[in-house]
Design a protein around this motif. Structure first.
Motif, short mmCIF file in Angstrom:
data_model
loop_
_atom_site.label_atom_id
_atom_site.label_comp_id
_atom_site.label_asym_id
_atom_site.label_seq_id
_atom_site.Cartn_x
_atom_site.Cartn_y
_atom_site.Cartn_z
N THR A 165 1.25 -1.29 -0.01
CA THR A 165 -0.38 -0.29 0.34
C THR A 165 0.67 1.67 -0.01
OG1 THR A 165 -2.26 -1.18 1.73
CG2 THR A 165 -1.81 1.44 1.32
N PHE A 166 0.54 2.25 -0.87
CA PHE A 166 1.22 3.37 -1.28
C PHE A 166 0.64 4.29 -0.53
CE2 PHE A 166 3.13 0.63 -4.43
CZ PHE A 166 4.13 0.69 -4.46
N ASP A 167 1.30 5.00 0.94
CA ASP A 167 0.88 6.42 1.01
C ASP A 167 1.54 7.68 1.65
OD1 ASP A 167 1.42 4.98 3.99
OD2 ASP A 167 -0.20 4.32 3.95
N ASN A 168 1.07 7.88 2.97
CA ASN A 168 1.80 8.94 3.63
C ASN A 168 3.23 8.45 3.87
OD1 ASN A 168 0.37 8.78 5.17
ND2 ASN A 168 -0.03 10.96 5.74
N THR A 169 2.98 7.22 4.03
CA THR A 169 3.99 6.77 5.19
C THR A 169 4.82 6.26 4.40
OG1 THR A 169 3.12 4.84 5.40
CG2 THR A 169 2.50 6.28 7.05
N ASN A 170 5.02 5.99 3.62
CA ASN A 170 6.46 5.30 2.54
C ASN A 170 6.89 6.10 0.81
OD1 ASN A 170 4.24 4.62 1.10
ND2 ASN A 170 4.06 2.20 1.57
N VAL A 171 5.62 7.43 0.78
CA VAL A 171 5.59 8.07 -0.25
C VAL A 171 6.79 9.50 0.08
CG1 VAL A 171 4.66 8.87 -2.45
CG2 VAL A 171 3.80 6.38 -1.29
#
Length: 199
Positions: A165-171
């Motif tokens: 899942t790509f979100d504000n924690t890893n992008v």
């Protein structure tokens, strides 16, 4: 492409005074790991086969650039299928047979799923294993790739899920582009007149 996945990569190193001039060769397998505050690092960034070694730069600013393809895909591209004919055979059985006969380099095939497609006849001759799998994937609506554990996945296209899942924690940054370059609302086809000698 739509029916398969192949990853190419490139990486650049500072090559001051040519310290890496004799370190890498074309065709060599490479594993690059990096991780902040961990020595030795454990996070694998690249596992691949070197396809190109380039040197660039100016005095006191030399660079070494390595380019390649992921290791599993390289193994599929580098091995040829000799003439094979399959009659009335389900596609996954063909995939397994080709894999067992022609794939080398420590790859496995644990994740080859059964298809609903049985081919009446197919002939494969002197083509790479990659191209043979691509053709079989297109005929059955499947997709294939080799994962980071060097295992072949051959699964129904709609069922493939990375589990990420790509979100504000890893992008950190992202760019999205919407374009009308390939959008057509109306298409008109005009025919010409052919004159014949019919009497």
């Amino acid at each position: 492409s739509e029916f398969n996945s192949a990853a190419t990569w490139a990486t650049e190193f500072d090559n001051f005074n040519g310290i890496y001039d004799n370190e890498f060769t074309v065709g060599e397998q490479i594993i690059i790991k990096a991780q902040a505050d961990v020595n030795p690092p454990t996070t694998t960034l690249i596992t691949g086969k070197i396809r190109n070694v380039r040197y660039t730069g100016s005095p006191n600013n030399e660079k070494l650039i390595l380019e390649g393809v992921d290791y599993g895909t390289a193994q599929l591209m580098d091995n040829l299928v000799e003439p094979e004919v399959y009659n009335a055979t389900e596609v996954s059985l063909i995939v397994i047979d080709i894999f067992d006969k022609y794939v080398t380099g420590g790859l496995t095939r644990v994740n080859v799923a059964t298809t609903t497609t049985t081919l009446v006849h197919i002939r494969l001759s002197n083509t790479s294993v990659f191209d043979a799998l691509k053709q079989l994937a297109e005929l059955s609506g499947f997709i294939f790739w080799v994962d980071s554990s060097n295992d072949l996945h051959f699964v129904l296209q709609e069922s493939a899920d990375s589990g990420l899942t790509f979100d504000n924690t890893n992008v950190l940054t992202a760019q999205f582009r919407t374009s009308m370059d390939e959008l057509y609302n109306d298409i008109w086809v005009y025919g010409g007149t052919y004159l014949t000698a019919v009497k």
